[in-house]
Design an enzyme around this catalytic site. Structure first.
Site, short mmCIF file in Angstrom:
data_model
loop_
_atom_site.label_atom_id
_atom_site.label_comp_id
_atom_site.label_asym_id
_atom_site.label_seq_id
_atom_site.Cartn_x
_atom_site.Cartn_y
_atom_site.Cartn_z
N ASP A 43 12.11 -8.95 0.69
CA ASP A 43 11.06 -9.77 1.30
C ASP A 43 9.90 -10.05 0.36
OD1 ASP A 43 12.02 -10.62 3.70
OD2 ASP A 43 11.12 -9.04 4.89
N ASP A 74 2.81 -0.41 8.56
CA ASP A 74 2.51 -0.77 7.19
C ASP A 74 1.31 -1.71 7.09
OD1 ASP A 74 5.07 0.47 7.07
OD2 ASP A 74 5.45 -0.50 5.16
#
Length: 418
Positions: free
Chosen positions: A126, A18
Site C-alpha cells: 500500500d 495505526d
C-alpha cells in the site's frame, strides 16, 4: 515545551490503531494535521471517527463519500476484464487506492497542506500504491511515511508498542493484544493480515471473518437471482427478499445487494500466500462477497458472447497485466490507460442475463441468455447438422496433423519417446 510548527499535513485516516497513533505522533513532531477519511463502503461510524480525530488533535477532519466513483471507475472495469492477481486475489484493496489518492490530494490542495501522510507499513504494497498515486497526481507533494522513519519504527517495533502508546496517550482503539490482526475494508472486500495470521499454518479463527457467515452455518436452502450485463458492466440485479421480488439498477445499490446475498450464504472467502511487489511473501485472508459473484457471472456470460480469439488475447495480455498494474500501484500510468481502452473494446457485445445460485459458500450458474450471442443452438446440436458439414472436419484435421506427423517422425528417428 511545544515543538515548533512545521506546516500542515493531510493524513489518510481510518480511525484505527495505526493512523490514530500516527496522528498524535505527527502532532508531537510539530505538524498541524488535517485528517482525510475516504468512505469507500466500509462499515464504519464516520461521525465517530471524525469526532475521534478532532478529539486527539486533528485541526480538521474531512470525510468524502467515494462509493459511487469506486464502484463505477474501479470495480466495474475489474469485472469487465475478470481482473485478478496470481489467479485468485481479486484486488479488493488495490481497487480502492486510486480514488482515495485522488480525493486525498484534492483535500490537501484545498487545505493548503504541503505534505500528505499515510499509515502503510514499510514492508507492504500500500505504501507503493499510495505514493505512486500521490506523485502522479501532484508531482511536488511531500510524503511523510512514518513506518519508514527510523525514529518512528524503532519507537514502535510492533503493534503491541502501538497499543501501549495508545493507552498512554488516551487514544481509544478497537484492536487488542488478543486480536492484533490488521483489517482493511471497503465495499468490495475486507482483508486480514499480520498477528497470528503471519504463521501460514495457523487456521484463521472463526470470529475473525467480519462480512460473511460461516458456509456451514449458511441457510439450508439455496438462493437464486439474475444479473444483467450491458457491455460487460452489471446493470441490473433481480432477486427475492422477504418474499418480495426486487430489482436494483443503480451501481452502489446493485453492488450492495450483491454483497448482501453473498454474505448471508458465505460466498467469497479466500486464504492465500501472495507475492508482494516489494519482494516479500505475505499471507492474506480476504472476504470478497459481491465482487466474486459478479465477476463469476460475467465470466460465464463471456462464454456465450465473446469471440474465442479476442477472449484468449484478453486473458493472456489484458487481464493478467491489468491485475499486476493495479496490485503494484500503477493505476495512474499510460499502460493502465492503454489496457483500459482494450477492456472497453472487448466488452462491446457482452450483453445478457445470467441466472445464478448461491448455497453454503458456493456460487453456481443455472442459465444464461444474450441478444448478441455467438452461440448457435442448431449448429452446436448433436441432433441436427445445422448447416455444419461433418465431412469438412476431415480436411481440418489433416492440415493440423501435418506438423505433428513431422514432429513424431523426428522423435522416432532420434530414438526418443513421445
Amino acid at each position: 515545551m511545544a515543538p515548533p510548527k512545521r506546516g500542515t499535513v493531510c493524513l489518510a485516516y481510518s480511525g484505527g490503531l495505526d493512523t490514530s497513533c500516527i496522528l498524535v505522533w505527527l502532532k508531537e513532531q510539530g505538524y498541524d494535521v488535517v485528517c482525510f477519511i475516504a468512505d469507500v463502503g466500509q462499515e464504519e461510524d464516520f461521525e465517530a471517527a471524525k469526532s475521534k480525530a478532532l478529539k486527539i488533535g486533528a485541526k480538521k477532519c474531512v470525510v468524502e463519500d467515494l462509493k459511487k466513483v469506486f464502484v463505477e471507475s474501479q470495480c466495474w472495469p475489474a469485472i469487465m476484464c475478470n481482473a485478478h492477481y496470481e489467479s485468485i486475489y481479486l484486488l479488493g484493496t488495490s481497487l480502492a487506492r486510486p480514488e482515495i489518492c485522488r480525493a486525498q490530494i484534492e483535500v490537501a490542495e484545498k487545505e493548503g497542506c504541503f505534505a500528505v501522510s499515510h499509515g502503510c507499513t514499510g514492508k507492504g504494497n500500500d505504501q507503493v500504491r499510495f505514493e505512486l498515486g500521490y506523485y502522479a497526481l501532484k508531482k511536488d507533494i511531500q510524503v511523510i511515511a512514518p513506518w519508514r522513519n527510523p525514529e518512528f519504527y524503532n519507537r514502535f517495533p510492533g503493534r503491541d508498542a502501538l497499543l501501549d502508546y495508545a493507552a498512554e496517550k488516551g487514544i481509544p482503539v478497537s484492536s487488542t493484544k488478543a486480536k492484533p490482526w490488521s483489517m482493511d475494508e471497503n465495499l468490495a472486500h475486507c482483508s486480514y493480515e499480520a498477528g497470528i495470521l503471519e504463521n501460514p499454518d495457523t487456521t484463521p479463527p472463526s470470529d475473525m471473518w467480519k462480512l460473511t457467515v460461516e458456509p456451514e452455518k449458511a441457510p439450508n436452502e439455496p438462493e437464486r437471482f439474475t444479473i444483467e450485463f450491458t457491455k460487460g458492466v452489471p446493470t441490473k440485479l433481480e432477486y427475492t427478499e422477504g418474499g418480495k421480488e426486487k430489482v436494483v439498477t443503480e451501481a452502489v445499490e446493485l453492488f450492495t445487494a450483491a454483497n448482501a446475498i453473498a454474505r448471508r450464504h458465505g460466498v467469497g472467502r479466500i486464504d492465500i500466500l501472495e507475492n508482494r511487489f516489494v519482494g516479500i511473501k505475505s499471507r492474506g485472508c480476504y472476504e470478497t462477497p459481491g465482487l466474486s459473484m459478479l465477476r463469476s457471472a460475467h465470466m460465464d456470460l463471456e462464454g456465450l458472447t465473446l469471440d474465442r480469439e479476442v477472449r484468449a488475447l484478453r486473458d493472456q495480455f489484458v487481464t493478467f497485466n491489468y491485475g499486476r498494474i493495479l496490485y503494484n500501484g500503477l493505476y495512474f500510468s499510460p499502460e493502465r490507460e492503454f489496457l483500459h481502452a482494450s477492456i472497453v473494446k472487448s466488452q462491446e457485445n457482452v450483453n445478457g442475463r445470467v441466472r445464478c445460485k448461491v448455497y453454503k459458500g458456493l456460487f453456481g450458474i443455472e442459465g444464461r441468455t444474450s441478444p448478441s450471442r455467438l452461440y448457435d443452438l442448431q449448429e452446436s446440436s448433436m441432433d441436427e447438422l445445422g448447416g455444419f458439414q461433418p465431412s469438412d472436419t476431415s480436411g481440418f484435421i489433416t492440415v493440423n496433423a501435418i506438423r505433428l506427423k513431422k514432429y513424431g517422425e523426428m522423435k522416432k528417428e532420434a530414438g526418443e519417446s513421445m
